[in-house]
Design an enzyme around this catalytic site. Sequence first.
Site, PDB file in Angstrom:
ATOM      1  N   HIS A 288      -0.103   4.770   7.209  1.00  0.00           N
ATOM      2  CA  HIS A 288       0.607   5.209   6.010  1.00  0.00           C
ATOM      3  C   HIS A 288       1.131   6.635   6.143  1.00  0.00           C
ATOM      4  CE1 HIS A 288      -2.317   2.108   4.701  1.00  0.00           C
ATOM      5  NE2 HIS A 288      -1.269   1.665   4.027  1.00  0.00           N
TER       6      HIS A 288
ATOM      7  N   SER B 159       0.801  -1.229   0.000  1.00  0.00           N
ATOM      8  CA  SER B 159       0.000   0.000   0.000  1.00  0.00           C
ATOM      9  C   SER B 159       0.830   1.273   0.000  1.00  0.00           C
ATOM     10  CB  SER B 159      -0.942   0.014   1.204  1.00  0.00           C
ATOM     11  OG  SER B 159      -0.223  -0.151   2.418  1.00  0.00           O
TER      12      SER B 159
ATOM     13  N   ASP C 248      -2.791   8.472   7.629  1.00  0.00           N
ATOM     14  CA  ASP C 248      -3.792   7.671   8.321  1.00  0.00           C
ATOM     15  C   ASP C 248      -3.086   6.799   9.351  1.00  0.00           C
ATOM     16  OD1 ASP C 248      -2.693   5.524   6.936  1.00  0.00           O
ATOM     17  OD2 ASP C 248      -4.356   5.302   5.539  1.00  0.00           O
TER      18      ASP C 248
END
Length: 373
Positions: A337, A43, A334
């Site tokens: 991340h 991600s 977040d």
Amino acid sequence: MVTKIFLGISLFVISIQLVAGDDDGRLSKVVRQVPAMYVFGDSTLDVGNNNYLPGNDVPRANMPPYGVDFRGSKPTGRFSNGYNIADSIARTLGLKESPPAYLSLAPRSSIRLVLAALSEGVSYASAGSGILDSTNAGNNIPLSKQVSHLASTKRKMEATVGARAVRRLLSGSFFLLGTGSNDVSVFAATQPAAGDVAAFYASLVSNYSAAITDLYEMGARKFAVINVGLVGCVPMARALSPTGSCIGGLNDLASGFDAALGRLLASLAAGLPGLSYSLADYHGLSTETFANPQASGYVSVDSACCGSGRLGAESDCLPNSTLCGDHDRFVFWDRGHPSQRAGQLSAEAFYDGPAQFTAPVSFRQLADMDASY
């Protein structure tokens, strides 16, 4: 024949320079260091592949406020308020941003896929994926499958411009890999305290070695590899501690794998003629950043800018989440991340920053190397 000639000329021109639009719409001439960039990982590098995967258990960043600082303030699938680290690395190399997500190009249009692969590259990264196939939840794309997707792309490219041209392109291109964080987190969460760490490392190394070797056999020669950072210091992990401190066991597990990864890359370079690599020490860079956040202009290294509850880590970043006032002053966007600025500063450090953050060469030096095939 016309298509082959057109693509061949385009590829030659693009390998020398790119005329692209700046974020404010002005045209500028950008010197490109590499003909293309191909991206593999999780991600932290995904630019939207997961948007196209079926199932409700696939992690996605396709809703606001993700992308609030991106062009048009729109979510793109990046787990960031704007660009992610793959974009920032691409920009240091002279590309406008990360190459497009594979699933945004294929299988809907083979022509679009081939044009992108030849002119700028493709991103195969998938949020939630890992080095091990078993790490992946739902329908995420594990590293082995990401590599197989490139093999499929390569066959389409060869049918268009020929095998020799494609091999020359791949040998000069920049292969960016960043994965392993999910493997470490899943192992820590599912294994007993006395889990076989040595066997875990051996599995990771074996699978990573197979992926890099397969890429090498396709023609890849320049490997930029980002190691696993301080996974025990992301807000989601800190929220598990009564004091909000890092989870040392997670960081130690990541550090042990990082050491094994360094040995693997040195071994592969010694055994595969022409293979060059740069290992980026995200673990070390994060350690230095957290020790002195003010030096980088941060006011928070432990909380999510977008989230809710303690440390902003008690829920995902959602349309109704609370946002911090200055997105650039938070390390984390977040609960798991980095923010756009954190990704940019990391990219700059790996590209041409202090020598201790890349070995044996920097990303800039790797990009400048001659490649043989």
